[in-house]
Design an enzyme around this catalytic site. Structure first.
Site, short mmCIF file in Angstrom:
data_model
loop_
_atom_site.label_atom_id
_atom_site.label_comp_id
_atom_site.label_asym_id
_atom_site.label_seq_id
_atom_site.Cartn_x
_atom_site.Cartn_y
_atom_site.Cartn_z
N LYS A 1 -3.38 -6.43 -0.81
CA LYS A 1 -3.66 -4.68 -1.41
C LYS A 1 -4.55 -4.69 -2.45
CE LYS A 1 1.14 -5.21 -3.99
NZ LYS A 1 2.42 -4.47 -3.73
N1 GLU Z 1 8.13 -8.19 -5.59
C1 GLU Z 1 7.56 -9.38 -4.47
C2 GLU Z 1 6.02 -9.12 -4.03
O1 GLU Z 1 5.81 -7.72 -3.36
C3 GLU Z 1 8.19 -9.67 -3.23
C4 GLU Z 1 8.86 -10.47 -4.08
C5 GLU Z 1 10.51 -10.58 -3.07
O2 GLU Z 1 10.64 -10.27 -2.11
O3 GLU Z 1 11.36 -11.42 -3.68
O4 GLU Z 1 5.05 -9.24 -3.64
#
Ligand code: GLU
Length: 306
Positions: free
Chosen positions: A263
């Site tokens: 990102k």
């Molecule tokens: N918040 C995590 C991320 O953006 C993903 C968490 C999950 O899917 O368990 O990488």
């Protein structure tokens, strides 16, 4: 059978890219096909990296992709008490200890251990050197004094004791990369991971298992980069008495340089693709996915309390 519940759980530290689109679409389409629910959860407990403006941009991208989800969207930063309660439970089990060591102190201890043993330090499944346990050597009086003095500290799990208490664990994987079936969990491979950071009340690992349980998530579809972290999640679920969802870890979308999209680099963002004239159908094609399953847009969206 209870209705399946799927979720897409982005962290708002940048714009969504094609890798997120793959996760979001796979979750959404599975929910439509299986007559289940599709939730979106904003994982924003990392105050340093999360930025509120990305939340709106993420929701806009999902709407553009045509992925209707339930409202309201749960934002982890609004539910910190839930994660603190889970940490207290682990603390009551005697499984947590304060870790005052700075990154530099940890790196020095690792280098010293390597020099003394003449062998490379052990590494976790992500390739980082394992925490060498230096704070476990502090005497109770020193720990007490430093806590009383308000010295900033993280909380780590005593992984050996936790793994012993939890017993042998596995999870159901419908993976694209590993053969479908039960995968043995190996939390010891991670060492004494941080569960509450110096600058954040809970780590991702705690928040994700608490929320998946609170929201009744039955199916976790996410990127293969979190495959090994599932061992930690299964351990925490067991210790906290939470149910285990089914897991499906999907392939990662790689950039032109063959590396995982990130990102922060802004590579292949959905916003960028949209501005360049791409349509949601183009995104699906690029990901090798078919059109949305029938009935996708016509689904009524239930309003449930988050
Ligand atoms: N918040 C995590 C991320 O953006 C993903 C968490 C999950 O899917 O368990 O990488």
């Amino acid at each position: 059978m209870t209705e399946p519940v799927f979720r897409f759980a982005p962290s708002p530290n940048g714009d969504l890219h094609l890798g997120h689109a793959l996760s979001a679409i796979l979750n959404h389409d599975a929910a439509v096909r299986e007559g289940g629910r599709f939730l979106v959860r904003i994982e924003d407990i990392d105050g340093e990296r999360s930025r509120p403006e990305f939340v709106d941009r993420i929701l806009e991208d999902l709407a553009w992709l045509g992925l209707a989800h339930e409202e309201p969207v749960r934002r982890q930063s609004e539910h910190l008490a839930d994660y603190t309660a889970a940490l207290e439970k682990l603390e009551d089990l005697g499984l947590l200890y304060p870790s005052f060591a700075s990154r530099a102190e940890i790196a020095r201890a690792v280098a010293e251990a390597e020099a003394a043993s003449g062998t490379p330090a052990p590494r976790d499944p992500d390739g980082a050197t394992l925490y060498p346990g230096i704070d476990r050597l502090l005497g109770p009086a020193e720990v007490d004094a430093r806590l009383r003095a308000g010295e900033p500290h993280a909380m780590r799990i005593r992984m050996d004791a936790a793994a012993l208490m939890a017993g042998s664990l596995d999870w159901e994987e419908a993976g694209d990369l590993a053969p479908a079936g039960r995968v043995p969990a190996d939390p010891l491979a991670w060492g004494d991971v941080v569960l509450a950071r110096k600058d954040a009340p809970a780590s991702y690992h705690v928040a994700v298992v608490v929320d998946d349980a609170l929201q009744g998530v039955t199916d976790v579809i996410r990127g293969a980069d979190l495959f090994h972290a599932t061992s930690i999640h299964r351990l925490l679920q067991q210790l906290l008495g939470l149910p285990a969802p089914r897991y499906r870890h999907h392939r990662l979308v790689l950039g032109p340089d063959g590396r995982k999209l990130s990102k922060s680099k802004g590579s292949s963002s959905l916003r960028g693709l949209r501005q360049a004239g791409a349509t949601p159908a183009d995104v699906r094609r690029r990901l090798g996915l078919g059109p949305p399953p029938p009935g996708a847009m016509a689904r009524p969206q239930r309003n449930r309390y988050s």
